[in-house]
Design an enzyme around this catalytic site. Sequence first.
Site, short mmCIF file in Angstrom:
data_model
loop_
_atom_site.label_atom_id
_atom_site.label_comp_id
_atom_site.label_asym_id
_atom_site.label_seq_id
_atom_site.Cartn_x
_atom_site.Cartn_y
_atom_site.Cartn_z
N GLU A 24 0.86 -1.19 0.00
CA GLU A 24 0.00 0.00 0.00
C GLU A 24 0.89 1.24 0.00
OE1 GLU A 24 -2.37 -0.36 3.54
OE2 GLU A 24 -0.76 0.28 4.86
N HIS A 68 -4.24 3.01 7.30
CA HIS A 68 -3.15 2.59 8.16
C HIS A 68 -2.24 3.75 8.49
CE1 HIS A 68 -3.50 -1.88 6.77
NE2 HIS A 68 -4.24 -1.63 7.83
#
Length: 293
Positions: A212, A250
């Site tokens: 990511e 996140h």
Amino acid sequence: MSIFLSEKSRVVVQGMTGSEGRKHTQRMLAAGTTIVGGVTPGKAGQSVEFDAGTVPVFGSVAEAVAETGADTSVVFVPPRFARGAVVEAVDAQVPLVVVITEGIPVHDTAAFFAYAEQAGTTRIIGPNCPGLISPGRSNAGIIPADIAKAGRIGLVSKSGTLTYQMMYELRDIGFSTCVGIGGDPIVGTTHIDCLQAFSDDPETDAIVMIGEIGGDAEERAAEYIAAHVTKPVVGYVAGFTAPEGKTMGHAGAIISGSAGTAQAKKEALEAVGVRVGKTPSETARLMRAIMGG
């Protein structure tokens, strides 16, 4: 074979008597995991009833290891207690500690990771992760056990939900082990650690790597793949539409300029021969083509 976790793993659950620990212990037991005890300070001598049987509670990890021979711990304790829980597991020389807890302060993670590194006896997976599963063998964490069968694909992912999606998309082909490493700025086990383990596993034929935005973990993984990995690797990078400078989901997923963008990571991986899908489904199709499924 599998990496890190097998049917022989003997698991204790730190925080088993709490609501999350109890719920997921039930699910892990149902998946066939050998759970030999729970750990809750002050509750030694108690036990908890599950559908699969009664699990004893110990007051410390050291006591649990001495009584049961546990070699894996899954941590379901609140963030403020996580550092102490991991240090306790390291002191008990537990070889594998899976930290599910999210919201742990980064300085606490840095402290217990450095402590584990210095001890040299414990691998940490997480924190803020779904754990890992070797389908049909053992499940340490919160990954749903019934979405994929055992097979010959290895999966390493920063994202829990994308782990589940990829497992489901390739459920008919199956997986040796799926590892959710977590998306915090500091994690114990990295993409590279898993790539190395899958490369060494004779029953893993191909690898899916899910990254990511943020940081340079995927770029470093690309360098490692170029130098050391001969098995086919396909990838996916979450966050192609993320706005610059904004944390997305996140705590580690933040980009600055061109550094850490999904496009930059995709280009780094493709430059070393990794085929990268623009969506999880496209990534699954790339792996399906490799596996002949």
